[in-house]
Design a protein around this motif. Sequence first.
Motif, mmCIF file in Angstrom:
data_model
loop_
_atom_site.group_PDB
_atom_site.id
_atom_site.type_symbol
_atom_site.label_atom_id
_atom_site.label_comp_id
_atom_site.label_asym_id
_atom_site.label_seq_id
_atom_site.Cartn_x
_atom_site.Cartn_y
_atom_site.Cartn_z
ATOM 1 N N SER B 8 0.799 -1.238 0.008
ATOM 2 C CA SER B 8 -0.322 -0.392 -0.024
ATOM 3 C C SER B 8 1.086 1.805 0.113
ATOM 4 C CB SER B 8 -1.000 0.159 0.786
ATOM 5 O OG SER B 8 -0.317 -0.205 2.404
ATOM 6 N N ALA B 11 2.328 2.964 -5.363
ATOM 7 C CA ALA B 11 2.110 2.220 -6.755
ATOM 8 C C ALA B 11 0.703 2.171 -6.215
ATOM 9 C CB ALA B 11 3.360 1.313 -6.613
ATOM 10 N N MET B 42 8.687 9.571 1.319
ATOM 11 C CA MET B 42 8.571 10.335 0.689
ATOM 12 C C MET B 42 8.237 11.260 1.985
ATOM 13 S SD MET B 42 8.196 11.297 -3.079
ATOM 14 C CE MET B 42 8.984 12.860 -3.065
ATOM 15 N N ILE B 44 8.445 11.067 4.940
ATOM 16 C CA ILE B 44 9.309 10.889 6.284
ATOM 17 C C ILE B 44 10.110 11.960 6.746
ATOM 18 C CG2 ILE B 44 11.044 9.738 7.758
ATOM 19 C CD1 ILE B 44 9.242 7.342 6.238
ATOM 20 N N THR B 105 5.473 -4.250 -3.515
ATOM 21 C CA THR B 105 5.747 -4.472 -1.886
ATOM 22 C C THR B 105 7.398 -3.360 -1.859
ATOM 23 O OG1 THR B 105 7.024 -6.245 -3.527
ATOM 24 C CG2 THR B 105 4.773 -6.475 -1.655
ATOM 25 N N GLY B 106 7.595 -3.001 -3.140
ATOM 26 C CA GLY B 106 8.032 -1.588 -2.971
ATOM 27 C C GLY B 106 9.517 -1.854 -2.883
ATOM 28 N N ASN B 240 11.135 -6.018 -2.940
ATOM 29 C CA ASN B 240 10.981 -6.854 -1.729
ATOM 30 C C ASN B 240 10.631 -8.339 -2.443
ATOM 31 O OD1 ASN B 240 11.113 -5.615 1.016
ATOM 32 N ND2 ASN B 240 9.950 -4.618 0.660
ATOM 33 N N ILE B 290 11.977 5.859 -7.850
ATOM 34 C CA ILE B 290 11.240 6.584 -7.412
ATOM 35 C C ILE B 290 9.853 6.969 -7.721
ATOM 36 C CG2 ILE B 290 13.299 7.929 -8.017
ATOM 37 C CD1 ILE B 290 11.966 8.692 -10.602
ATOM 38 N N GLN B 291 9.550 7.994 -7.183
ATOM 39 C CA GLN B 291 8.397 8.333 -6.301
ATOM 40 C C GLN B 291 6.848 8.051 -7.853
ATOM 41 O OE1 GLN B 291 6.302 8.843 -3.543
ATOM 42 N NE2 GLN B 291 4.593 9.688 -4.467
HETATM 43 C C1 LIG Z 1 13.577 8.663 3.690
HETATM 44 C C2 LIG Z 1 12.610 8.957 1.777
HETATM 45 C C3 LIG Z 1 12.878 9.758 1.171
HETATM 46 C C4 LIG Z 1 12.556 9.430 -0.280
HETATM 47 N N1 LIG Z 1 12.429 10.778 -1.032
HETATM 48 C C5 LIG Z 1 11.356 10.741 -1.851
HETATM 49 C C6 LIG Z 1 11.413 11.566 -2.750
HETATM 50 O O1 LIG Z 1 12.009 12.950 -2.922
HETATM 51 N N2 LIG Z 1 11.475 11.900 -4.503
HETATM 52 C C7 LIG Z 1 11.369 10.332 -5.065
HETATM 53 O O2 LIG Z 1 10.649 9.875 -6.204
HETATM 54 N N3 LIG Z 1 11.375 9.273 -3.935
HETATM 55 C C8 LIG Z 1 11.261 9.208 -2.968
HETATM 56 N N4 LIG Z 1 11.690 8.040 -1.781
HETATM 57 C C9 LIG Z 1 11.387 6.705 -2.801
HETATM 58 C C10 LIG Z 1 9.972 6.940 -2.797
HETATM 59 O O3 LIG Z 1 9.595 6.727 -1.841
HETATM 60 C C11 LIG Z 1 9.423 5.224 -3.715
HETATM 61 O O4 LIG Z 1 10.412 5.427 -4.778
HETATM 62 C C12 LIG Z 1 7.538 4.754 -3.685
HETATM 63 O O5 LIG Z 1 7.926 4.862 -2.047
HETATM 64 C C13 LIG Z 1 8.053 3.579 -4.128
HETATM 65 O O6 LIG Z 1 6.685 3.653 -2.993
HETATM 66 P P1 LIG Z 1 6.115 1.788 -4.344
HETATM 67 O O7 LIG Z 1 4.863 1.869 -4.022
HETATM 68 O O8 LIG Z 1 6.697 1.204 -4.756
HETATM 69 O O9 LIG Z 1 6.736 1.229 -2.664
HETATM 70 P P2 LIG Z 1 6.350 1.864 -0.922
HETATM 71 O O10 LIG Z 1 6.296 3.025 -0.334
HETATM 72 O O11 LIG Z 1 8.361 0.734 -0.898
HETATM 73 O O12 LIG Z 1 5.346 0.475 -0.761
HETATM 74 C C14 LIG Z 1 5.427 -0.750 -0.864
HETATM 75 C C15 LIG Z 1 4.383 -1.589 0.496
HETATM 76 O O13 LIG Z 1 4.450 -2.305 0.248
HETATM 77 C C16 LIG Z 1 4.430 -2.911 2.018
HETATM 78 N N5 LIG Z 1 5.116 -4.320 1.549
HETATM 79 C C17 LIG Z 1 6.320 -4.617 1.430
HETATM 80 N N6 LIG Z 1 6.784 -6.221 1.398
HETATM 81 C C18 LIG Z 1 5.178 -6.509 1.299
HETATM 82 C C19 LIG Z 1 4.357 -7.875 1.517
HETATM 83 N N7 LIG Z 1 5.148 -9.185 2.257
HETATM 84 N N8 LIG Z 1 3.378 -7.807 1.867
HETATM 85 C C20 LIG Z 1 2.508 -7.132 2.228
HETATM 86 N N9 LIG Z 1 2.658 -5.662 2.385
HETATM 87 C C21 LIG Z 1 4.599 -5.375 1.786
HETATM 88 C C22 LIG Z 1 5.158 -1.540 2.024
HETATM 89 O O14 LIG Z 1 5.245 -1.613 3.728
HETATM 90 C C23 LIG Z 1 4.681 -1.226 1.824
HETATM 91 O O15 LIG Z 1 3.887 -0.511 2.114
HETATM 92 C C24 LIG Z 1 12.120 8.156 -1.143
HETATM 93 C C25 LIG Z 1 12.105 7.007 0.391
HETATM 94 C C26 LIG Z 1 12.097 7.722 1.828
HETATM 95 C C27 LIG Z 1 12.454 6.107 2.812
#
Ligand SMILES: Cc1cc2nc3c(=O)[nH]c(=O)nc-3n(C[C@H](O)[C@H](O)[C@H](O)COP(=O)(O)OP(=O)(O)OC[C@H]3O[C@@H](n4cnc5c(N)ncnc54)[C@H](O)[C@@H]3O)c2cc1C
Lengths: 158, 414, 606
Positions: B8, B11, B42, B44, B105-106, B240, B290-291
């Motif tokens: 969640s 993405a 992001m 945080i 799952t990021g 992940n 990236i976001q």
């Molecule tokens: C401090 C910080 C600052 C950042 N700043 C930027 C920025 O300025 N610009 C930018 O572009 N990007 C930034 N990023 C990166 C950005 O946050 C990520 O690229 C983005 O969150 C990716 O989204 P996502 O949905 O793919 O994954 P995530 O946001 O990582 O979400 C994945 C979700 O899946 C869940 N999950 C994982 N494994 C499992 C499982 N087995 N079962 C169930 N759930 C699971 C996680 O708990 C999480 O909720 C930053 C990241 C951090 C940590």
Amino acid sequence: MQKSLHLDPNKCTGCLQCEMACAWENHRSFTVAKSRIKVFTFHHEGRFVPYTCTQCDEAWCMMACPVDAIRLDPVTGAKIVLEPTCVGCKVCTIACPFGTINYVAQTGKVQKCDLCGGQPACAKACPTGAITYVDADWTGLGKMRQWAGKTDTNPATV
Amino acid sequence: MRHVIIGSGPAGVVAAATLRKADPAADITLVCGEAEPPYSRMAIPYLLKGEIGEAGTHLRKDEDHYRRLRIGLVRARARAVDTAARRVALVAGGDLYYDRLLIATGSRPSHETIPGMDLPGVHSCWTLADARALLAKARPGTRIVQMGAGFVGCIIMEGLLSRGVDLTILVRSGYMVRRMMNPTASGLIRRWCEAKGVKILTHTQPKELRSEGGALQVVLADGASLPADLYLSVVGVDPNLDFLQGSGIAVGQGILVDPSLQSSAPGVYAAGDVAESVDCLTGKRQLNAIQPNAVEQGRIAALNMAGRPVHFKGSFVFNVLTTLGLVSSSFGTWQGTPGGDSAEVLDEARYRYVNLQFDGDRLIGANCVGFADHVGAFRGLIEGRVRLGVWKQRLMEDPTRVMQAYLAAAHSVA
Amino acid sequence: MAWTKNVLRVNLEAGTCTTEPLNMAWAQDYLGQRGLATKYFVSEVDPQVDPLSPKNKLIFVTGPLTGTMAATGGRYSVITKGPLTGAIACSNSGGYFGAELKFAGWDMVIFEGASPKPVYLLIIDDQAELVWETEAALQKHHQDPQLRVAAIGRAGEQGVLYAAIVNDLHRAAGRSGVGAVMGSKNLKAVAVRGTRTDAYHLADPEAFFKASEAGKQVLAAHGVTGQGLPTYGTQVLMNVINELGALPTRNHRDVQFEGAMAIGGEAMHEKRPTDGKANLVTNGACFGCTIACGRISRMDPGHFSVKDKPQYHGASGGVEYEAAWALGAANGVSDLEALTYANFLCNEDGFDPISFGATVGAAMELYDLGLLTKEQVGFELPFGATEAMVKLAELTARGEGFGKEIGLGSRRLCAKYGRPDLSMTVKGQEFPAYDGRGLQGMGLAYATSNRGACHLRGYMVSPEVLGIPVKMEPQATEGKPAMLKAFQDLTAVVDSAGICLFTTFAWGLSDIQPQIQAACEGDWSEERLLLVGERIWNLERQFNLAAGLTGKDDNLPPRLMKEPAKTGPQKGAVSKLDLMLPEYYQVRGWTPQGVPTPETKARLGV
Ligand SMILES: Cc1cc2nc3c(=O)[nH]c(=O)nc-3n(C[C@H](O)[C@H](O)[C@H](O)COP(=O)(O)OP(=O)(O)OC[C@H]3O[C@@H](n4cnc5c(N)ncnc54)[C@H](O)[C@@H]3O)c2cc1C
Ligand code: SF4
Ligand code: SF4
Ligand code: SF4
């Protein structure tokens, strides 16, 4: 029908009344650096190009915002920034491929055109009719191209 | 149609809302792996700075969002995926059946493999839980040794310093943010940080962490040792993927996807940090953590899942970073390409820098420091593979005129 | 309150920048821009100072309406003691620079001393610093699209006495050699970026919007500001003045130019036979200007002057009326493309096309009389020699060859070659584009202008040609001294407010006053504003008298007094200055010698 800003570089003289109007509307100051609409000068071509957000359908800025700080105004169709929610991360500023959402260092937030809630101050201020707020379904990238196609010079060769 | 989304983050959340729009009757389940409402990593850094509370990190501010869109939130972690049975097994027990599955799952922080990583006082900065722990411990005078000065390492510095900590940064290589910034840009950022009182040790790496008298000792490769109250490990991220072992879903660095963002398993899609798709500039496979990429892929995967074929055209890496107030950004192939031209302007005293990289008359990459106006145009020019024509030369002469070049070359307005 | 209330003082000798509060008592007496800076200048500078010595000062100044939505609210002025004239020099410019300075939070920048090495001033909001840099580095800074720059060019560096300060590439504080003073101080440029939203405040925003909006409507509805100027620019005048027989031609030998049609506003619109394009690309505005008289021109790339110079094939600032006249009629050249090229050079290298063109005209007459030879000049220099004019523009910009002499202006040139009477100047500054024989009021305006011959100190063309505010016959003298005084005082107000003088084709004081009143704290009635204007005029006069000028310098060259106009409606006319000047002194409250009486000084508090 929703209205949109129609920007016509052929009429623009570069007077920046629009920029002042926008800055005033949003910052109570005429400081054009703070305007959301920008007039770009093409010195070599002798051309002035007013430009701001087209409220594109893709809404890259809104999609990219990590904290839900950009919302759709259901009345005007504008994508608007909720300043208290914006954290100033600027990811929207690089996500919008049009360069029309910008960071304001003084406030620590981003800003973009919000169509002044349906009464665009820039259009009102423009003395030449280069900015009009019209019924037209030409928001969005494709429509922007259409707008561009209306101008009479060819970019890459002049 | 049953849609299950694992993860969640941005993405997953965008995918869920897109699915609802595209398929009003569908059954949508969003699996949240953390004990929080869906939030954004992001945000945080701003939580650390105290500018927002935890609610400020939530991806949707409207509390009713998920209920209103009939998106079922399930607090659980996925343990395994059985693609034949179209079933997701959960860690706490129980299964979820799907017609279409999205894996979102990021990523998670990379793990350093030195002794002592399990000691108390060793932290990362990736989740809300991490942030809470840091907030609880970082006080005025707290000695923090941070390993890593990548993107995340830089972006959290301000939050840490704002709490009055004593911060030392260890950098394995010679450069900060070396994956995003060329040496000049990186050097400006370093000088800026040092001017703000951060100690930065390059070419430095710990070989061990020890606990001594209630504090940590960070033992460096050369034998020297730094005392620390907190050791913060931010050395990069890995997708992940572990729970996919045995699922038969093809993975490389991440989950391999086709242009519709479908994995090797029919009906199983992937989006965000976890997906390995193509770089639209080089055509090479890549992770793009990236976001903006996460939300774009979330949207496109969802449309495909809902039966609306849309192709993902590939993405490229771009990022904007604020380090203790200094804004910098990085786009695409900022390293340049063999035979390509480059242009730059540098004003060291004022921390202003723009570097452009070209391939023929196309812009393919850029680095900026202290230059934040109309930077979206970099994306427009690079992603649009816009032929610059005469503007190539003008940008060579004055790299700051990117927005003009964009208007003229991409929109024919000049 | 439309003042930022901040003055930046830059000591070029010591390399320091200091801030001081604006003297608000003076602001109440002198409004801003021209008036206020003159007050500072006169209070701080020895009138006897050598204009090019470090002891002279140079002031950049904005007005209270600069950087506001008032139509044309983008002006700034440069005040110093002028090297051509030895009189006070005040040169006014538009573009975007002035507003930017205001947004950075400054009403005024005072430069003192001279820098030991080339330097430029960089202002980013409240941060100001002197930057030592090589030319190349400086240019890179110029290219920062965020910065607004006012700079001298090669002419200012070479000591051309009528060097200009050019901002935003083709807007200039053009006259009286303010660029030469800047060059003498080793100050190359002022670059400014203003992003402050708290730089200044309007006293009454609601009233301001009402007044400025009303003003804009008046401009839009008026034939000159709403149509003539946007379409033809000031070039609208070329054929009008020529037909009236008041277009000085060939160093004022003639009053009509057979080539006027070819170099006027209409010609700029016509498609060239060579490349099928018009000289004029579009009209452009200065900051906040709803008139948009600026000419943006593109040259015929095949023209001899630029054939091998692609850097001049793009659009740039085209000729305004005064420039077209000086580069053309004043020396008999009727090639619009050549004038455009020379004008591009004036912008690029920073020199005043009026003084330059008029000096070339004088040189051509000296040549015609055999007082200057081909050997001395380096090439032939008859009237009408297009290539020679172009060549001289290049040489003057570079300070090479005979260009060095052209760069000293026509008074010094004619004196050197034994015919001081052939210099068409007043107090050492060249005439602009109206003949004082054809327009009697303009003759008086030239003679009495505080910065030497100038059309922008009291534009008697308005009543004498356009009938604004009332029609006055060109040859009449009656009522003209009083009318001129009123114009001069009003102009001083406009020049001190931050708006463009061209608004006064359509605006009267009653249109301007409410805008000033709404923007500024204090009581700004029309009566008080006119008093401010008169005060400014008298303060400038005082300075000039102290600098050594006398009533004897309120004169015109003998040619205008004795040689009758040869053709046209004004045929036979000479200037009747001697009829008007005593009356002028009288309405000014000056002695017959042209000195403000003690009563006048007391009344105005100067
Ligand atoms: C401090 C910080 C600052 C950042 N700043 C930027 C920025 O300025 N610009 C930018 O572009 N990007 C930034 N990023 C990166 C950005 O946050 C990520 O690229 C983005 O969150 C990716 O989204 P996502 O949905 O793919 O994954 P995530 O946001 O990582 O979400 C994945 C979700 O899946 C869940 N999950 C994982 N494994 C499992 C499982 N087995 N079962 C169930 N759930 C699971 C996680 O708990 C999480 O909720 C930053 C990241 C951090 C940590
Ligand atoms: S700011 Fe950019 S992305 Fe956002 S709506 Fe406007 S054009 Fe679209
Ligand atoms: S519509 Fe309003 S917010 Fe948008 S650019 Fe115009 S004035 Fe600014
Ligand atoms: S107000 Fe109109 S004419 Fe003036 S700069 Fe803006 S768009 Fe151009």
